[in-house]
Design an enzyme around this catalytic site. Structure first.
Site, short mmCIF file in Angstrom:
data_model
loop_
_atom_site.label_atom_id
_atom_site.label_comp_id
_atom_site.label_asym_id
_atom_site.label_seq_id
_atom_site.Cartn_x
_atom_site.Cartn_y
_atom_site.Cartn_z
N GLY A 129 0.84 1.71 -7.21
CA GLY A 129 -0.18 2.01 -8.21
C GLY A 129 -1.55 2.26 -7.61
O GLY A 129 -2.57 2.03 -8.25
N SER A 217 4.82 3.23 -2.64
CA SER A 217 3.44 3.73 -2.67
C SER A 217 2.48 2.65 -2.17
O SER A 217 2.59 2.23 -1.02
CB SER A 217 3.10 4.19 -4.09
OG SER A 217 1.86 4.86 -4.14
#
Length: 545
Positions: A129, A217
């Site tokens: 995120g 991520s």
């Protein structure tokens, strides 16, 4: 303004009647005793998995503890009803109930653990995120299926997910935060959770010596940050790593103009403005007393990881060549069309690419003109060769050179870093396995994004996968491979899960497994070799401390 809800108030608001009905037919309670009290979870009788959700691992970072390093939970919670996720940490996105009191973790284990009296390997999930959002209650990352599949293939594991602070609550910078030693708080939340596991996971049937970290991520960035933490000091917190679509962003000092401006906004734009010339301690005292609504409304946008001289001493592209990292078995991967989440669109002329490539994605400074020019020249203009790949000449977005832009940005942000990490670890003799996710789900709604960042997540956990044989089979295979790696530090599942080729280590041949629902294969990791090598040598290192 998003509403913030105290952690225990959320549980009170649950529908008691619905829960009683569900428990009577599908679940039973189960208890585990730890230092802080009794954790009462639930058994999902349909899957044979026990869940312990929303367990606090730290004192709530609220009030005077806002913007401080989290400390281990000291108080007893008596009997904790651990039957639902705690609130998410406050983020840039609307992702359900949020609170500053958010430092909780969740545990899934096979029901057979308690009966067998065994210690199982542990996989710890860190969400992505961009270090500005993410939450453990994300349905894509619910771990019941992964835990169940691990038992089905004869390699049972325990799965843990961790909430950590993001955005200005976990990644605030500036001279004052530096002076007071308050940088990279979100990653230190993760570190505290890993220490909690060392002290408590045995009570749940886990082996603290067999912990694997996995993340996507920003979660992957967090994991390699733990690998290089404190100059590569090995604190014995994990023995394996799975990096999914992680970047390699050049880190800077915490007092850049943008970072400092974000901190200053909490003084000059709020009721703390009379303290503009006061000490760092006085400024932080005032910021900690700000109402949450005022804090969120006035804080600036620039937050992130920075070089703090302790936990984070350098950028990954500097730490790896210097050998300043914990050398653990690693899976590192990326998706075929990563660039569609980071590239500009509406690009029709080569000149229009110069500025966005120079500014990059989360770059601290512009790339030199000669670097930009050389990089752009290494990528063809033909849309047939661009990203999303394998889509021919069909225009999926407005610009004639949008596919070229996606190729460049995907390689800078994720594909190049993955190759760099795999190459360096292999050269150092570290067991490393490389993958590329190359499957477009049957229910894909935005074709123009292709096989983009995050596309693999449902398949990693076997959640929310299309009811389509090829999708379901690929999901089972990938989940089994991840569980196998956590269990044995080897992703090969053998005869337990047919259909996958043997996944070799990444070595001189640079072999990678390409996951596809219609048939996975082993291929050399040599896509766009000239462009990606130029990125590794000249772009990733530029501006990195």
């Amino acid at each position: 303004m998003k509403k913030s809800v105290p952690i225990f108030a959320l549980r009170v608001r649950s529908s008691i009647l619905l829960w009683i009905l569900y428990t009577a037919t599908h679940a039973t309670s189960v208890s585990v005793h730890i230092v802080n009290g009794t954790v009462q979870g639930v058994t999902d009788n349909d899957s044979g998995i026990e869940k312990f959700l929303g367990i606090p691992f730290a004192e709530p970072p609220v009030g005077d503890r806002r913007l401080r390093q989290a400390i281990a939970l000291e108080q007893s919670f008596g009997t904790l009803e651990a039957d639902e996720f705690g609130p998410s940490c406050i983020s840039a996105k609307d992702q359900g109930p949020e609170s500053e009191d958010c430092l909780t973790l969740n545990i899934w284990r096979p029901s057979s653990v308690a009966k067998a009296n065994v210690s199982l390997p542990v996989l710890v999930w860190l969400y992505g995120g961009s270090l500005t959002s993410g939450y453990t209650a994300d349905p894509r990352n619910e771990a019941t299926a992964m835990t169940r599949i691990s038992s089905e293939i004869g390699k049972p594991i325990i799965v843990v997910s961790v909430n950590y602070r993001v955005g200005p609550f976990g990644c605030l910078n500036g001279a004052e935060m530096t002076e007071l030693g308050l940088l990279n708080l979100g990653m230190l939340d993760q570190r505290l959770a890993l220490r909690w596991l060392q002290d408590n996971i045995e009570a749940f049937g886990g082996d603290p010596a067999k912990v694997t970290l996995a993340g996507q991520s920003a979660g992957a960035v967090s994991i390699y940050s733990h690998m290089m933490a404190y100059g590569g000091r090995d604190d014995g917190l994990f023995r394996g790593a799975i990096l999914q679509s992680g970047g390699a962003f050049p880190l800077t000092a915490p007092n850049t103009t943008a970072f400092q401006s974000t901190f200053d906004s909490l003084i000059t734009n709020t009721t703390c403005s009379p303290l503009a010339n006061s000490s760092a301690a006085d400024k932080l005292k005032c910021i900690r007393s700000l109402p949450l609504e005022e804090f969120e409304a006035k804080v600036g946008p620039s937050t992130g990881q920075s070089v703090d001289g302790g936990f984070t001493r350098t950028s990954i592209q500097r730490a790896l060549p210097a050998g300043q990292y914990v050398k653990v078995a690693t899976i590192v991967g990326s998706n075929t069309d990563e660039g569609t989440t980071s590239a500009p669109s509406g690009v029709n002329k080569t000149e229009e690419l110069v500025d966005p490539v120079s500014r990059g994605f989360f770059r601290p400074q512009r790339l030199p003109n000669e670097t930009v020019s050389a990089l752009i020249d290494l990528y063809p203009d033909s849309p047939r060769l661009g990203c999303p790949y394998n889509t021919g000449d069909i225009p999926l977005t407005p610009g004639r050179l949008d596919k070229k832009a996606c190729s460049i940005f995907g390689d800078i942000v994720q594909v190049g870093p993955a190759r760099m990490i795999a190459q360096t670890l292999a050269q150092d003799g570290v067991p490393v396995y490389r993958y590329r996710f190359n499957h477009l789900g049957y229910n894909t709604s935005i074709v123009s994004r292709g096989i983009t960042t995050g596309s693999e997540l449902p398949y990693t956990f076997s959640n929310n996968v299309p009811e389509y044989a090829w999708d379901q089979n690929l999901a089972y295979q990938m989940t089994a491979a991840w569980a196998s790696f956590a269990h044995d530090l080897d992703p090969n599942v053998g005869k337990a899960v047919p259909g996958l080729p043997h996944w070799p280590r990444y070595g001189k041949e640079a072999n990678t497994i390409v996951f596809n629902g219609y048939g996975s294969s082993i291929q050399p990791d040599n896509d766009r070799s000239d462009g990606i090598q130029y990125i590794i040598d000249n772009v990733l290192t530029d501006g990195a401390m």
